[in-house]
Structure formats: structure tokens, C-alpha cells
Design a protein around this motif. Structure first.
Motif, mmCIF file in Angstrom:
data_model
loop_
_atom_site.group_PDB
_atom_site.id
_atom_site.type_symbol
_atom_site.label_atom_id
_atom_site.label_comp_id
_atom_site.label_asym_id
_atom_site.label_seq_id
_atom_site.Cartn_x
_atom_site.Cartn_y
_atom_site.Cartn_z
ATOM 1 N N VAL B 257 0.835 -1.207 0.000
ATOM 2 C CA VAL B 257 0.000 0.000 0.000
ATOM 3 C C VAL B 257 0.866 1.251 0.000
ATOM 4 O O VAL B 257 2.004 1.233 0.482
ATOM 5 N N ARG B 258 0.290 2.313 -0.539
ATOM 6 C CA ARG B 258 1.043 3.568 -0.675
ATOM 7 C C ARG B 258 0.665 4.557 0.425
ATOM 8 O O ARG B 258 -0.500 4.674 0.788
ATOM 9 N N ALA B 259 1.640 5.276 0.926
ATOM 10 C CA ALA B 259 1.376 6.389 1.847
ATOM 11 C C ALA B 259 2.117 7.618 1.331
ATOM 12 O O ALA B 259 3.312 7.550 1.052
ATOM 13 N N SER B 260 1.370 8.705 1.151
ATOM 14 C CA SER B 260 1.967 9.930 0.602
ATOM 15 C C SER B 260 2.439 10.852 1.709
ATOM 16 O O SER B 260 1.730 11.068 2.694
ATOM 17 N N PHE B 261 3.607 11.392 1.508
ATOM 18 C CA PHE B 261 4.118 12.454 2.391
ATOM 19 C C PHE B 261 4.474 13.641 1.498
ATOM 20 O O PHE B 261 5.136 13.460 0.476
ATOM 21 N N GLU B 262 3.985 14.805 1.857
ATOM 22 C CA GLU B 262 4.330 16.014 1.108
ATOM 23 C C GLU B 262 5.246 16.832 2.004
ATOM 24 O O GLU B 262 4.828 17.308 3.064
ATOM 25 N N ILE B 263 6.471 16.957 1.572
ATOM 26 C CA ILE B 263 7.418 17.694 2.405
ATOM 27 C C ILE B 263 7.593 19.089 1.824
ATOM 28 O O ILE B 263 8.020 19.241 0.682
ATOM 29 N N VAL B 264 7.186 20.083 2.597
ATOM 30 C CA VAL B 264 7.319 21.472 2.155
ATOM 31 C C VAL B 264 8.679 21.980 2.627
ATOM 32 O O VAL B 264 9.016 21.880 3.812
ATOM 33 N N TRP B 265 9.451 22.483 1.663
ATOM 34 C CA TRP B 265 10.786 23.021 1.958
ATOM 35 C C TRP B 265 10.723 24.537 2.000
ATOM 36 O O TRP B 265 10.071 25.147 1.157
ATOM 37 N N LEU B 266 11.404 25.110 2.945
ATOM 38 C CA LEU B 266 11.390 26.563 3.073
ATOM 39 C C LEU B 266 12.795 27.088 3.243
ATOM 40 O O LEU B 266 13.610 26.467 3.918
#
Lengths: 75, 305
Positions: B257-266
Motif C-alpha cells: 500500500v502507498r502512503a503519501s508524504f508532502e514535504i514542504v521546503w522553506l
């Protein structure tokens, strides 16, 4: 890593793991006021808050739970 | 917090307790932290600057601090974590470490040349306030490099928990943190007074043999939900139903199964007089598209300024 800076300053504070230059940068998270370093007891004193934050084996613990409380008005 | 403060989203004490609990075994669950920390040091290398004094903000056990320390651009790293157990773990790795539970960061103004923060700031109740504090802690021309979990992280889990809970109980409580999106993050940086603010997003998909392994990973990272509003704990029944739905809807052909992580870079710099200044919007005299000889079309997923 602290290694690069380590050889420069072999003071008692360094031996206890806390660089005096770090202590100068810290303020009390409750009052935002500067702290006084009590070398003998290894504490950082926030006069206005009436709290003495412990330094335990080089870890500065700025939590009310761990701090020693004293009466800010007492002399 | 005074009476005018917005309502708290996160229960900080609870989150710190989760972090404390995760501290002893954190190194087994730090793959995202490792990935982001490596990326952060690479981004640091994009700048020719040297950073004598660095702060690892939300250091966990010192993963990022370790990589910063290996960089020739950084001389000295201090670790800060709201969890005493995490800060103690960083201390054991040989770093100076400070722990304070509140959102007021205990550092004087203009203390650091670099403040770096990997996967921690998304727990702040007052994110704008955190960013302003970070800017003040930086010396003029100091750099803030941050990465946090952004909107879209754990979208699959969010959907399946919502479905499972409403099916079984007729209602549903939020189970996954509200997280800032890319545009929000860029705007926050700008509002906090950073010069040359840039935000971008990195999509990471992690594949698991079973959805409950994802839950175990989140706990291992100290990232399980900690809402101020409390609410009923997740029952075993809801978790099991969530797992069924997850497998139905988000499996790859090989059954994982897939798990999405969105990593916001600043990134943003503390203002200094001799920094390059961006031109005022609208002050350009020729179109960029013409300058690069291309066709004008809408921009991709990149924000900031």
C-alpha cells in the motif's frame, strides 16, 4: 558536531558539557529575560520567574516541572 | 496564551509525551528525517556561505545536527527539542542540547548564522509566531532552512480513517493534523519578514506491506495525532476497518500500500543591508518568456519569491 570547537576551550563548563557561549544565548522561555548562570549549582536562574533551570549532564532543561522554584521577591 | 489567541489546534504536552516515548527507538524510524536531513545539507551546499553557529530546531535525537556537523560550512551545532528525552538523546550523541516545552524559543536575538529545522515545525500552534522568532534568532544575513509535513501528507490514511469511523460510529473526528500547504507556507515566510523567501514541495511515497505498519511507523516517529480538542481514542475496530479500506483503495499490483508524504521546503534569509533585493513585482520591462525564447504558460508547482 561540537568536536571542532571543543579543543579551544577546556573550561569547567565545557567539562560539564555546556559551552559558556551557549549559556550567553539563552533566555527564559517564560519571561524572555536573560538568565544568570549559577556555576556552583549548575543552574540557570530566571529571577523574574522565580525559577532555576537545571543543567543535567550538559542538557539544559528549561521546563517548569524540572526547575527549582524560589520566591522572586526574596533577597 | 492570552484570551485573544486563536484556539489551540495541538495538545503540546501530549505531543511532547509522544516524542518522549519515541525517543529511545527513534533511530529505527527516522528514514524520513534522514532523507530530509541529507537534502537539507545538500541545499546548504548551494550557498557559498559559511555558518559558524547553527541551531537544529526540533532536533529529535540529532539526525540533522549530525549531518550539519559533517558539513565544512558549519562549525558548531546546538540542538533544541521540546521533548526532554529527544534532547537527551541528542546530548548523548555529543551535541549541546536545550529543551523547553513551550512555543517561546529560549534564545536571544541574533544568536545563530543558521537555523535548520527538519520535520518538526508542523506541530506549532502558532506557526507565524515561530517563524518570526526564528528570524529574530538569526544574525543579519543568517539563513533559515526548514522542512515540514505539508497538506496532502497521509491523504490516504485521512480518507480511510474518515470512512471507517463514519461507517462504524455515524460520525468522525479529525485524526490527521491539519497541515499548511505550499502557498500558505510561502506566504508565512514572507509575512515573517524573511528576505528572498522560497518554498517548494517534495512528494514522497512510502510503500508498506500493511497499513498498520504505517501506523506503527508514525508512532515510532512520535508523529501520532495530538489534538487539543481530545476526542475519543481510535478503537481497534476502526483501525481494522481503516486497514481494509486502505488495502482496497490504495494497493499497488504487488499488494503493497502507498502512503503519501508532502514535504514542504522553506528557506529565507534574515534581512541585511547589503543583500540582493528582489525587484518590485511589475517593475520588469520585458517578459521572462521572451527573454528565454519560450512560450508563456502557467508556472509549475513552485512558490515564493
Amino acid at each position: 558536531m561540537s568536536e571542532k570547537a571543543e579543543d579551544a576551550n577546556e573550561t569547567p563548563e565545557r567539562a560539564s558539557g555546556v559551552d559558556p557561549r551557549l549559556l550567553e544565548l539563552l533566555i527564559c522561555p517564560l519571561t524572555r529575560q536573560p538568565l544568570q548562570y549559577d556555576r556552583e549549582h549548575g543552574e540557570l536562574i530566571s529571577k523574574k520567574a522565580g525559577l532555576a533551570y537545571p543543567i543535567r549532564e550538559g542538557l539544559v532543561l528549561m521546563t517548569e516541572r524540572d526547575a527549582r522554584k524560589f520566591d522572586p521577591d526574596a533577597k | 496564551m492570552d484570551a485573544n489567541s486563536p484556539p489551540l489546534v495541538f495538545d503540546r504536552a501530549r505531543h511532547i509525551a509522544f516524542r518522549d516515548r519515541a525517543a529511545p527507538g527513534f533511530d529505527e524510524y527516522d528514514f524520513l528525517k534522514q532523507r530530509v536531513s541529507s537534502g537539507m545539507v545538500e541545499r546548504l551546499a548551494d550557498s557559498a556561505h559559511r555558518f559558524p553557529k547553527a541551531l537544529d530546531l526540533g532536533s529529535h535525537s540529532g539526525t540533522l545536527a549530525w549531518k550539519l556537523g559533517e558539513s565544512a560550512q558549519v562549525d558548531h551545532v546546538t540542538c533544541f527539542d521540546p521533548s526532554p528525552a529527544m534532547a537527551a538523546a541528542a546530548r548523548e550523541s555529543g551535541f549541546e542540547a536545550v529543551s523547553a516545552p513551550g512555543e517561546t524559543l529560549p534564545f536571544e536575538e541574533a544568536s545563530f548564522d543558521l537555523v535548520a529545522s527538519a520535520l518538526s515545525l508542523h506541530w506549532a500552534n502558532d506557526l507565524p509566531g515561530q517563524l518570526v522568532q526564528i528570524r529574530r534568532m538569526l544574525k543579519p544575513d543568517g539563513l533559515f532552512l526548514g522542512a515540514w509535513f505539508g497538506a496532502g501528507t497521509l491523504a490516504e490514511l485521512r480518507t480511510c480513517l474518515l470512512q471507517a469511523e463514519s461507517e462504524l460510529t455515524g460520525g468522525a473526528a479529525p485524526r490527521v493534523s491539519p497541515l499548511p500547504g505550499l502557498q500558505d507556507s510561502a506566504a508565512l515566510l514572507q509575512r515573517a519578514g524573511f528576505a528572498l523567501p522560497v518554498a517548494d514541495v517534495d512528494h514522497v511515497t512510502v510503500r508498506y506491506g500493511h497499513p498498520l505498519k504505517l501506523i506503527e511507523d508514525l508512532r515510532g516517529m512520535g508523529e501520532q495525532a495530538a489534538f487539543a480538542a481530545g476526542g475519543r481514542p481510535l478503537s481497534r475496530r476502526i483501525l481494522m476497518r481503516m486497514a481494509e479500506l486502505y488495502i482496497e483503495q490504495f494497493s499497488d499490483p504487488d499488494g503493497r500500500v502507498r502512503a503519501s508524504f508532502e514535504i514542504v521546503w522553506l528557506s529565507g534569509w534574515a534581512p541585511a543591508p547589503d543583500q540582493p533585493q528582489p525587484k518590485r513585482p511589475g517593475s520588469a520591462k520585458a517578459s521572462l518568456a521572451r527573454a528565454v525564447g519560450g512560450v508563456e504558460k502557467s508556472a509549475g508547482e513552485k512558490a515564493g519569491g
